[in-house]
Design an enzyme around this catalytic site. Structure first.
Site, PDB file in Angstrom:
ATOM      1  N   SER A   9      -8.564 -21.989  32.046  1.00 46.10           N
ATOM      2  CA  SER A   9      -9.132 -22.108  33.539  1.00 46.10           C
ATOM      3  C   SER A   9     -10.770 -22.431  33.612  1.00 46.10           C
ATOM      4  CB  SER A   9      -8.806 -21.385  34.410  1.00 46.10           C
ATOM      5  OG  SER A   9      -9.519 -21.272  35.514  1.00 46.10           O
ATOM      6  N   HIS A  34      -7.189 -26.330  32.757  1.00 45.89           N
ATOM      7  CA  HIS A  34      -6.545 -25.878  33.838  1.00 45.89           C
ATOM      8  C   HIS A  34      -7.915 -26.024  34.976  1.00 45.89           C
ATOM      9  CE1 HIS A  34      -4.026 -23.719  36.691  1.00 45.89           C
ATOM     10  NE2 HIS A  34      -4.856 -22.857  37.096  1.00 45.89           N
ATOM     11  N   ASP A  36      -8.988 -25.094  39.047  1.00 45.33           N
ATOM     12  CA  ASP A  36      -8.670 -24.479  40.012  1.00 45.33           C
ATOM     13  C   ASP A  36      -9.572 -24.933  41.446  1.00 45.33           C
ATOM     14  OD1 ASP A  36      -6.863 -22.534  39.471  1.00 45.33           O
ATOM     15  OD2 ASP A  36      -8.565 -21.458  37.975  1.00 45.33           O
ATOM     16  N   MET A  38     -10.334 -24.349  45.050  1.00 46.46           N
ATOM     17  CA  MET A  38     -10.176 -23.546  46.389  1.00 46.46           C
ATOM     18  C   MET A  38     -10.928 -23.843  47.294  1.00 46.46           C
ATOM     19  SD  MET A  38     -10.652 -20.097  44.051  1.00 46.46           S
ATOM     20  CE  MET A  38      -9.905 -19.764  42.492  1.00 46.46           C
ATOM     21  N   HIS A  72      -4.431 -27.024  39.888  1.00 47.92           N
ATOM     22  CA  HIS A  72      -4.145 -26.047  40.625  1.00 47.92           C
ATOM     23  C   HIS A  72      -4.652 -26.050  42.064  1.00 47.92           C
ATOM     24  CE1 HIS A  72      -3.317 -21.425  40.887  1.00 47.92           C
ATOM     25  NE2 HIS A  72      -2.626 -22.085  42.060  1.00 47.92           N
ATOM     26  N   MET A  74      -5.288 -24.838  45.614  1.00 48.97           N
ATOM     27  CA  MET A  74      -5.254 -23.621  46.261  1.00 48.97           C
ATOM     28  C   MET A  74      -5.866 -23.953  47.570  1.00 48.97           C
ATOM     29  SD  MET A  74      -6.127 -20.738  43.492  1.00 48.97           S
ATOM     30  CE  MET A  74      -6.703 -22.188  42.445  1.00 48.97           C
ATOM     31  N   MET A 143       2.323 -17.042  39.675  1.00 48.46           N
ATOM     32  CA  MET A 143       0.908 -16.382  39.771  1.00 48.46           C
ATOM     33  C   MET A 143       1.098 -14.828  39.349  1.00 48.46           C
ATOM     34  SD  MET A 143      -1.296 -18.677  40.726  1.00 48.46           S
ATOM     35  CE  MET A 143      -2.738 -17.563  40.891  1.00 48.46           C
ATOM     36  N   GLY A 148      -7.601 -16.757  44.062  1.00 48.79           N
ATOM     37  CA  GLY A 148      -8.899 -16.622  44.607  1.00 48.79           C
ATOM     38  C   GLY A 148      -9.908 -16.475  43.671  1.00 48.79           C
ATOM     39  N   GLY A 151     -10.714 -13.432  36.519  1.00 44.69           N
ATOM     40  CA  GLY A 151     -10.884 -11.742  35.901  1.00 44.69           C
ATOM     41  C   GLY A 151     -10.224 -10.943  36.714  1.00 44.69           C
ATOM     42  N   ASP A 185      -0.356 -17.901  35.604  1.00 45.36           N
ATOM     43  CA  ASP A 185      -1.711 -17.866  35.841  1.00 45.36           C
ATOM     44  C   ASP A 185      -2.218 -16.393  36.342  1.00 45.36           C
ATOM     45  OD1 ASP A 185      -4.189 -18.551  36.459  1.00 45.36           O
ATOM     46  OD2 ASP A 185      -3.685 -20.326  38.043  1.00 45.36           O
ATOM     47  N   GLY A 187      -4.889 -13.061  34.662  1.00 43.50           N
ATOM     48  CA  GLY A 187      -4.939 -11.723  33.824  1.00 43.50           C
ATOM     49  C   GLY A 187      -4.082 -12.131  32.565  1.00 43.50           C
ATOM     50  N   SER A 208     -10.994 -16.155  31.966  1.00 43.72           N
ATOM     51  CA  SER A 208     -11.854 -15.093  31.349  1.00 43.72           C
ATOM     52  C   SER A 208     -11.509 -14.882  30.001  1.00 43.72           C
ATOM     53  CB  SER A 208     -11.931 -13.960  32.389  1.00 43.72           C
ATOM     54  OG  SER A 208     -10.903 -13.231  32.471  1.00 43.72           O
TER      55      SER A 208
HETATM   56  C1  DX5 Z   1      -6.815 -17.604  40.325  1.00 44.29           C
HETATM   57  C2  DX5 Z   1      -6.786 -18.928  39.381  1.00 44.29           C
HETATM   58  C3  DX5 Z   1      -7.010 -18.398  38.048  1.00 44.29           C
HETATM   59  C4  DX5 Z   1      -7.846 -17.952  37.409  1.00 44.29           C
HETATM   60  C5  DX5 Z   1      -7.335 -17.083  36.070  1.00 44.29           C
HETATM   61  O1  DX5 Z   1      -6.863 -17.790  41.461  1.00 44.29           O
HETATM   62  O2  DX5 Z   1      -5.868 -19.572  39.823  1.00 44.29           O
HETATM   63  O3  DX5 Z   1      -6.456 -19.846  37.227  1.00 44.29           O
HETATM   64  O4  DX5 Z   1      -8.936 -18.796  37.000  1.00 44.29           O
HETATM   65  O5  DX5 Z   1      -8.416 -16.301  35.655  1.00 44.29           O
HETATM   66  P1  DX5 Z   1      -8.125 -15.217  34.729  1.00 44.29           P
HETATM   67  O6  DX5 Z   1      -7.450 -15.605  33.382  1.00 44.29           O
HETATM   68  O7  DX5 Z   1      -9.562 -14.570  34.354  1.00 44.29           O
HETATM   69  O8  DX5 Z   1      -7.246 -14.243  35.518  1.00 44.29           O
HETATM   70 ZN    ZN Z   2      -5.164 -21.241  38.491  1.00 40.55          ZN
END
Ligand code: DX5
Ligand code: ZN
Length: 237
Positions: A9, A34, A36, A38, A72, A74, A143, A148, A151, A185, A187, A208
């Site tokens: 990501s 990936h 993201d 938002m 993705h 959001m 998820m 949002g 990390g 997606d 952690g 991360s």
């Molecule tokens: C969260 C995102 C994820 C995020 C994942 O809302 O959709 O894609 O960037 O980041 P890590 O792998 O650090 O949890």
């Molecule tokens: Zn994502």
């Protein structure tokens, strides 16, 4: 093993050098990018949109061919922005069912624009949204954090939901012969990716864990290598 896909990501990348980051992470062995999106409305953060996707498209190549850009969304509403992302070079477009008025219509709209369509499930969202739309889907995204931010810590309950989604997919494949991918997606790290794969995921977003990898540890190549080594222990899908 060869069938597992890792999708870093770019949320955790250096936004001042995004083109270079995309090139470097693909060179280091990433499968997808990936992306993201938002909107500070559906989720409490604001990132990038179709203009940035379009700017990155020429940088997203793997072994001389275009790499998959996995968008993705959001955002709410969803439909208005779908065409913009298709035109910007997105390959997969996923959205959250709560963010659109008509889930079936939005899935159809994404495919009509020539993209693969994905449905995303927040930690508390039940899988029932899948009941009548499997034919319209190319990807299910579970998820394992609340959307949002990058990390955050993996929510263990996601494992049970992945297994449930895997059963639904396996039953669907047995019935139709058509595959739907199962992505996770949030952690995802080297120390939990094996159990996530065992629960049924085949595509792994890692922000991360990849972009936060220290240079001293061979950077992105080292981080992706650790994730793949853990997946190798699970065996193939
Ligand atoms: C969260 C995102 C994820 C995020 C994942 O809302 O959709 O894609 O960037 O980041 P890590 O792998 O650090 O949890
Ligand atoms: Zn994502």
């Amino acid at each position: 093993m060869a069938n597992y896909r890792i999708a870093p990501s770019i949320l955790s990348a250096d936004f001042a050098r995004l083109g270079e980051e995309v090139q470097n992470v693909l060179k280091a062995g990433a499968d997808f990018i990936h992306f993201d999106v938002m909107d500070n409305h559906y989720v409490p953060n604001l990132t990038v949109g179709p203009l940035v996707c379009k700017a990155l498209r020429p940088h997203a190549n793997k072994d001389g061919a275009p790499a998959v850009i996995d968008v993705h969304l959001m955002v709410s509403p969803v439909d208005r922005i779908v065409g913009d992302f298709a035109e910007a070079g997105a390959d997969i477009i996923s959205f959250h069912p709560e963010a659109t008025e008509h889930v079936d219509r939005t899935l159809t709209l994404i495919r009509d624009h020539g993209c693969k369509a994905g449905l995303v499930f927040n930690p508390a969202t039940p899988l029932n949204y899948l009941d009548y739309v499997m034919d319209r889907l190319d990807l299910i995204l579970i998820m394992s954090v609340n959307p949002g931010f990058g990390g955050q810590s993996f929510i263990p309950e996601a494992l049970r939901k992945l297994s449930e989604a895997r059963s639904r997919i396996d039953a669907y494949v047995a019935r139709t012969g058509r595959t739907i991918h199962l992505e996770v997606d949030g952690g995802v790290k080297a120390d939990n990716i094996a159990s996530i794969a065992r629960a049924g995921a085949d595509t792994f977003v890692a922000g991360s864990a990849v972009f936060g990898a220290p240079d001293a540890d061979r950077g992105y190549r080292g981080a992706l290598g650790k994730l793949r080594a853990a997946l190798a222990e699970v065996g193939g899908r």
